[in-house]
Design an enzyme around this catalytic site. Structure first.
Site, PDB file in Angstrom:
ATOM      1  N   HIS A  36     -27.259 -10.819  34.304  1.00  0.00           N
ATOM      2  CA  HIS A  36     -25.833 -10.613  34.056  1.00  0.00           C
ATOM      3  C   HIS A  36     -24.981 -11.414  35.031  1.00  0.00           C
ATOM      4  O   HIS A  36     -23.786 -11.137  35.178  1.00  0.00           O
ATOM      5  CB  HIS A  36     -25.505  -9.122  34.146  1.00  0.00           C
ATOM      6  CG  HIS A  36     -26.158  -8.333  33.049  1.00  0.00           C
ATOM      7  ND1 HIS A  36     -25.566  -8.145  31.820  1.00  0.00           N
ATOM      8  CD2 HIS A  36     -27.378  -7.746  32.978  1.00  0.00           C
ATOM      9  CE1 HIS A  36     -26.383  -7.436  31.053  1.00  0.00           C
ATOM     10  NE2 HIS A  36     -27.496  -7.186  31.729  1.00  0.00           N
ATOM     11  N   LYS A  49     -39.916 -13.810  68.983  1.00  0.00           N
ATOM     12  CA  LYS A  49     -41.061 -14.608  69.424  1.00  0.00           C
ATOM     13  C   LYS A  49     -40.795 -15.196  70.807  1.00  0.00           C
ATOM     14  O   LYS A  49     -41.606 -15.086  71.708  1.00  0.00           O
ATOM     15  CB  LYS A  49     -41.337 -15.714  68.395  1.00  0.00           C
ATOM     16  CG  LYS A  49     -42.469 -16.627  68.776  1.00  0.00           C
ATOM     17  CD  LYS A  49     -42.749 -17.668  67.707  1.00  0.00           C
ATOM     18  CE  LYS A  49     -43.730 -18.698  68.249  1.00  0.00           C
ATOM     19  NZ  LYS A  49     -44.019 -19.768  67.294  1.00  0.00           N
ATOM     20  N   GLY A  61     -42.479 -18.293  63.500  1.00  0.00           N
ATOM     21  CA  GLY A  61     -41.614 -17.131  63.257  1.00  0.00           C
ATOM     22  C   GLY A  61     -41.616 -16.715  61.793  1.00  0.00           C
ATOM     23  O   GLY A  61     -41.739 -15.530  61.458  1.00  0.00           O
ATOM     24  N   ARG A  62     -41.503 -17.671  60.893  1.00  0.00           N
ATOM     25  CA  ARG A  62     -41.403 -17.327  59.471  1.00  0.00           C
ATOM     26  C   ARG A  62     -42.755 -16.993  58.860  1.00  0.00           C
ATOM     27  O   ARG A  62     -42.836 -16.667  57.677  1.00  0.00           O
ATOM     28  CB  ARG A  62     -40.717 -18.470  58.712  1.00  0.00           C
ATOM     29  CG  ARG A  62     -41.336 -19.826  58.914  1.00  0.00           C
ATOM     30  CD  ARG A  62     -40.426 -20.936  58.408  1.00  0.00           C
ATOM     31  NE  ARG A  62     -40.920 -22.267  58.703  1.00  0.00           N
ATOM     32  CZ  ARG A  62     -40.702 -22.935  59.839  1.00  0.00           C
ATOM     33  NH1 ARG A  62     -40.010 -22.361  60.807  1.00  0.00           N
ATOM     34  NH2 ARG A  62     -41.171 -24.154  60.018  1.00  0.00           N
ATOM     35  N   LYS A 114     -27.224 -24.301  67.554  1.00  0.00           N
ATOM     36  CA  LYS A 114     -27.382 -23.328  68.658  1.00  0.00           C
ATOM     37  C   LYS A 114     -26.780 -23.897  69.939  1.00  0.00           C
ATOM     38  O   LYS A 114     -26.042 -23.229  70.654  1.00  0.00           O
ATOM     39  CB  LYS A 114     -28.869 -23.057  68.914  1.00  0.00           C
ATOM     40  CG  LYS A 114     -29.568 -22.204  67.901  1.00  0.00           C
ATOM     41  CD  LYS A 114     -30.998 -21.941  68.411  1.00  0.00           C
ATOM     42  CE  LYS A 114     -31.882 -21.375  67.334  1.00  0.00           C
ATOM     43  NZ  LYS A 114     -33.280 -21.270  67.748  1.00  0.00           N
ATOM     44  N   GLU A 148     -28.729 -14.142  69.440  1.00  0.00           N
ATOM     45  CA  GLU A 148     -28.353 -13.003  68.604  1.00  0.00           C
ATOM     46  C   GLU A 148     -29.144 -11.759  68.996  1.00  0.00           C
ATOM     47  O   GLU A 148     -28.593 -10.668  69.169  1.00  0.00           O
ATOM     48  CB  GLU A 148     -28.629 -13.311  67.116  1.00  0.00           C
ATOM     49  CG  GLU A 148     -27.731 -14.362  66.513  1.00  0.00           C
ATOM     50  CD  GLU A 148     -28.250 -15.779  66.688  1.00  0.00           C
ATOM     51  OE1 GLU A 148     -29.110 -16.005  67.571  1.00  0.00           O
ATOM     52  OE2 GLU A 148     -27.781 -16.668  65.968  1.00  0.00           O
ATOM     53  N   GLU A 195     -36.909 -23.579  55.805  1.00  0.00           N
ATOM     54  CA  GLU A 195     -37.077 -23.938  57.213  1.00  0.00           C
ATOM     55  C   GLU A 195     -38.370 -24.754  57.365  1.00  0.00           C
ATOM     56  O   GLU A 195     -38.489 -25.586  58.255  1.00  0.00           O
ATOM     57  CB  GLU A 195     -37.099 -22.683  58.097  1.00  0.00           C
ATOM     58  CG  GLU A 195     -36.707 -22.954  59.536  1.00  0.00           C
ATOM     59  CD  GLU A 195     -36.536 -21.691  60.367  1.00  0.00           C
ATOM     60  OE1 GLU A 195     -37.536 -21.045  60.693  1.00  0.00           O
ATOM     61  OE2 GLU A 195     -35.379 -21.344  60.697  1.00  0.00           O
TER      62      GLU A 195
END
Ligand code: F6P
Length: 589
Positions: free
Chosen positions: A429, A240, A312-313, A553, A246, A398
């Site tokens: 399990h 965005k 973003g999410r 960050k 990263e 977030e």
């Protein structure tokens, strides 16, 4: 009647969290001050209801044959069964009053209209506009922008590009068809696309596979590209902001990998023009910052935009879903969007008492604020939803992991549960033991589909049927448990009786749908988006910023020089960080 045990059922008498009202008045621009939910009459009703609360699903089901019908609600193609939740009609009515008294419907209306409800960034919140159908009337114009026209224009460009790649109209620099798209992004620019890719894989029909590189750990890119051919690989750099460390680091690594691979096979020369041509054929971008895309070297005509009013999410249904349109085709992508829109319409037009996302958000408030739940499990009985919980972690945590409200004042109750989960039956399990017999209250959503993607038979037996039997068995066991008398009736005696007893009254919601289609997946995602928003409104928080990710960050950028040996940067660290850096220097090969 079950015997109540406050240790095994710790929520039975847990007091509600209660803190004084927060002061108001800050320098943050707000439209309206949040209503403090804890001061509402509905909150008082719920507090009273939670004191000495002693749920008994066995009894409620036995004495109320209409409970399941009343609490099973349709949501587009989803059938949502709320009946195994720990609520009576009175509690549910109080929860609905809580939504009324905190202005949930008004906040939804404000969001849909384009009001700047993202107060700390002074932005509209319009992911719902991304899935409005073409020609929706009246047109949505926000801050002078014809939102509908812009959305449709990007959707058309994205569709045309996807069709070109799928048909072989778009070729690599040596004239070969694309076989792999690699999405480079992180957070919302990764989790949505990878989750949907895994969910809809059976729909991939153009011989193109996708991979997703997100982590700055170089292992991620190295392993995901190891067996790829640069001549047939297309990278989508999805960010965005186009500033994320990263993503930009991985994009540069990918570009180097591609240049080196193409040069090694003699496909391109070792000159600037060849490299530029290679980028033009193998790199496209998705971003709101098209100037930064150009600065990276990607031709703006190979870039797809979106807008700052898409968080973003909340962006998988924007151009961030480009990899999905390429793999599954633009029609499937539009089907996904239509599923989102169906749920948006439900939220917009359905009264609160029947409004499924609102009710599920209210149930989460009931469990976390009044019964002490701290986490929420999401358990899809669908291997295809293997990344759904990870996706929801960003969406919910977030969004609602906040300690201040949208006017900057402190929250007045606990917020933001921990969301987690794994597909059944693997979870059974692993961690279900704790959900069945542990001391913590863990509300769980079970998601299942009537029809399988792969109808395999085992000796003439439908394996999917067996799978669904597990889904039904688990929700039944959690709700109704197994009494000591029932255990003894099976011949168990002594201390083993207690170990084999199940208290029941462990709340679940069952979400059932005919098949996991693109539209149904869109419906599921939108359902959780609106659950998240409902909770955020009740807590008075801005669910659309994420300042909590900033400090880490910033510090990473300060610490990076210390890793490289910069003495001043090293000296600026705390004692623990210095010691860890010393360990690093000692062991780095
Ligand atoms: O660090 C958190 C975050 O800002 C997320 O909200 C976002 O989805 C992610 O980083 C990636 O951001 P971008 O798409 O700008 O690269």
């Amino acid at each position: 009647m079950l015997v109540r045990d406050p240790v095994r059922e710790p929520w039975a008498s847990r007091p509600a969290i209660s803190r004084p009202s927060a002061p108001t008045g800050t320098n943050v621009a707000v439209m309206t001050a949040p209503i403090d939910a804890t001061t509402t009459p509905a909150w008082a009703e719920l507090t009273a209801a939670s004191e000495g609360f002693s749920p008994d699903l066995r009894d409620w089901f036995a004495t109320d044959p209409d409970r399941v019908r009343r609490l099973s609600l349709p949501l587009a193609d989803l059938h949502v069964d709320l009946s195994k939740n720990l609520v009576t009609d009175e509690i549910l009515a109080s929860l609905v009053r809580l939504a009324e008294q905190t202005g949930v419907a008004e906040r939804f209306a404000a969001m849909l209209s384009g009001a700047h409800i993202n107060t700390t960034e002074d932005r509209a919140v319009l992911h719902t506009a991304l899935r409005r159908p073409a020609g929706a009337s009246p047109a949505l114009v926000v801050d002078g922008q014809d939102v509908d026209a812009d959305v449709q224009s990007v959707l058309d460009a994205l569709s045309a590009f996807a069709d070109r790649v799928r048909s072989g109209g778009w070729l690599g620099v040596t004239g070969k068809k694309v076989t792999h798209v690699v999405n480079i992004g992180i957070g919302g620019s990764d989790l949505g696309p990878v989750m949907v890719y895994e969910a809809l894989k059976p729909y991939a029909d153009a011989g193109i596979q996708a991979r997703f590189v997100s982590n700055i750990d170089p292992t991620d890119l190295a392993q995901k590209t190891a067996d790829l051919d640069p001549e047939t690989t297309l990278f989508i750099v999805a960010s965005k902001t186009f500033t994320t460390l990263e993503t930009l680091t991985n994009a540069r690594l990918a570009r180097d990998w591609m240049w080196a691979g193409l040069a090694a096979s003699g496909a391109i020369g070792d000159d600037e023009q060849s490299r530029t041509d290679a980028v033009a054929h193998h790199f496209v971008a998705v971003s709101t910052a098209l100037d930064k895309v150009a600065a990276f070297g990607i031709d703006p005509s190979n870039a797809f935009g979106f807008w700052d009013w898409v968080g973003g999410r909340y962006s998988v249904d924007s151009a961030i879903g480009l990899s999905l349109a390429v793999v599954f085709g633009p029609e499937r992508f539009r089907e996904l969007l239509s599923g989102f829109h169906a749920v948006d319409e439900h939220v917009r037009t359905t009264p609160l008492a029947q409004n499924v996302p609102v009710l599920m958000g209210l149930l989460n408030v009931w469990y976390s604020n009044f019964l002490g739940a701290q986490s929420h499990a999401v358990l899809p009985y669908a291997q295809q939803l293997s990344r759904f919980a990870a996706y929801l972690q960003q969406l919910t945590m977030e969004s609602n992991g906040k300690s201040v409200r949208w006017d900057g004042s402190p929250v007045t109750t606990s917020t933001g549960e921990v969301f987690w989960g794994e597909p059944g039956t693997n979870g059974q399990h692993a961690f279900y033991q704790l959900i069945h017999q542990g001391t913590r209250l863990i509300p769980a959503d079970f998601i299942a589909f009537v029809n399988p993607a792969y109808p395999l038979q085992d000796g003439g037996r439908d394996v999917h049927g067996l799978f669904l039997a597990n889904f039904l068995a688990q929700t039944r066991a959690l709700a109704f448990g197994k009494t000591a008398e029932e255990v003894e009736a099976e011949g168990t005696t002594g201390p083993l009786v207690a170990a084999r007893t199940f208290s029941g009254n462990r709340p679940t919601t069952s979400i059932f749908a005919p098949s996991l289609t693109p539209s149904v997946l869109g419906q599921l995602i939108a359902l959780y988006e609106h659950i998240t928003f409902t909770q955020g409104v009740i807590w008075g928080i801005n669910s659309f910023d994420q300042w909590g990710v900033e400090l880490g960050k910033q510090l990473a950028l300060q610490i990076a020089p210390a890793i490289e040996g910069d003495a001043a940067a090293l000296a600026a660290q705390d004692a623990s960080t210095q010691a860890l850096l010393a360990y690093y220097r000692e062991h780095r090969k």
